[in-house]
Design an enzyme around this catalytic site. Structure first.
Site, PDB file in Angstrom:
ATOM      1  CG  MET A 146      -2.016  -1.088   1.133  1.00 53.27           C
ATOM      2  SD  MET A 146      -3.536  -0.692   2.034  1.00 53.27           S
ATOM      3  CE  MET A 146      -2.906  -0.423   3.684  1.00 53.27           C
ATOM      4  CD  GLU A 163      16.072  -0.402   4.000  1.00 51.47           C
ATOM      5  OE1 GLU A 163      16.270  -1.554   3.568  1.00 51.47           O
ATOM      6  OE2 GLU A 163      16.513   0.620   3.441  1.00 51.47           O
ATOM      7  CG  HIS A 201       7.179  -2.214   1.842  1.00 51.27           C
ATOM      8  ND1 HIS A 201       7.054  -1.051   2.574  1.00 51.27           N
ATOM      9  CD2 HIS A 201       5.963  -2.808   1.883  1.00 51.27           C
ATOM     10  CE1 HIS A 201       5.820  -0.944   3.024  1.00 51.27           C
ATOM     11  NE2 HIS A 201       5.139  -1.998   2.630  1.00 51.27           N
ATOM     12  CG  LEU A 203      11.728  -1.314   9.790  1.00 46.22           C
ATOM     13  CD1 LEU A 203      12.607  -1.222   8.553  1.00 46.22           C
ATOM     14  CD2 LEU A 203      11.980  -0.118  10.707  1.00 46.22           C
TER      15      LEU A 203
END
Length: 273
Positions: free
Chosen positions: A22, A27, A29, A176
């Site tokens: 989204m 980091e 991702h 994260l």
């Protein structure tokens, strides 16, 4: 990198690894993307902020939107496709399949966010129908979501391999998340206590075998401006209350810091006596 808004037949002729996002990339991702690049397939990252999974409109409005920044970052990661669909392509007016997340979808996150997992499964199902990926990669931070997606894949008999990407943390243990962007520096310091709560709950369970960790830790951390929503020890294979035969456990947590909802989890095994 080719930016696309729709999927054509030429794309479908490839074996695709899909990394759904989204946006507001971080980091966590990037680690999923890195894992996807190692598979030797055509790598597609999707960027679609799915309003259907937000049970509170204000939460959707406030969700960080950084599309231009995300595009610039992805250009340097050498992916094959960036899929940025319009809402009416994902959800056409002539109809689409909605997915019921069942009883589990109404517990934990689903209890506090009614309809959330119906929205998650519906959009993931639409992505699978449109893209027909060979592989899809999801992060383990969203443990309940991952469990439900795997369950949906099995029920629908999709021939899609689901890869579970490890949770990426900063040096202090904070998982994260795109939502971290909404926190002040003070809030981030508070949010780092979530990992402490998980580890203390694990230690407490090892020592006592007591599952009531919410009752144990709620008052302690409420004094640190953290509002716990839930803190549960579950069987990681079933996402239900552990039983005598449980081998692997997961502790899941949701909490509010500066009115921002954050989730995290840890998995572990307990040696049989």
């Amino acid at each position: 990198m080719k930016i696309i808004k729709e999927i054509d037949q030429e794309i479908l002729e490839n074996d695709i690894c899909l990394v759904p996002t989204m946006g507001a990339l971080h980091e966590g991702h990037f680690s999923l993307i890195k894992e996807g690049k190692e598979l030797g397939l055509q790598l597609m990252v999707s960027l679609f902020i799915n309003e259907m999974q937000f049970n509170i409109k204000e939460d959707f409005i406030n969700y960080p939107k950084r599309i231009e920044e995300d595009i610039k970052v992805l250009e340097n990661l050498e992916i094959d496709y960036l899929f940025i669909p319009e809402n009416n392509y994902i959800y056409p007016l002539d109809g689409f399949d909605t997915v019921d997340s069942g009883a589990l979808g109404k517990k934990f996150e689903g209890d506090s966010r009614p309809g959330h997992f119906d929205g998650v499964l519906t959009v993931v199902n639409r992505l699978f129908q449109i893209i027909k990926p060979k592989v899809a990669i999801f992060g383990k931070k969203d443990a309940q979501q991952l469990f439900l997606i795997k369950e949906m894949v099995n029920k629908k008999n999709y021939q899609i391999k689901i890869i579970e990407g490890l949770t990426v943390r900063d040096d202090s243990g904070l998982a994260l998340s795109s939502r971290n962007l909404l926190l002040s520096e003070f809030g981030k310091e508070k949010a780092r206590l979530l990992h402490d709560i998980l580890n203390q709950s694990k230690t407490y369970f090892f020592e006592t075998k007591d599952l009531l960790v919410f009752e144990k830790f709620n008052s302690i951390f409420s004094r640190n401006d953290i509002t716990l929503d839930y803190l549960e020890i579950l069987d990681s294979e079933t996402f239900t209350k552990p039983e005598d035969g449980t081998d692997t456990y997961i502790i899941v947590i949701a909490a509010y810091v500066e009115n921002i909802r954050l989730i995290d989890n840890i998995e572990f095994r307990m040696e049989k006596e």
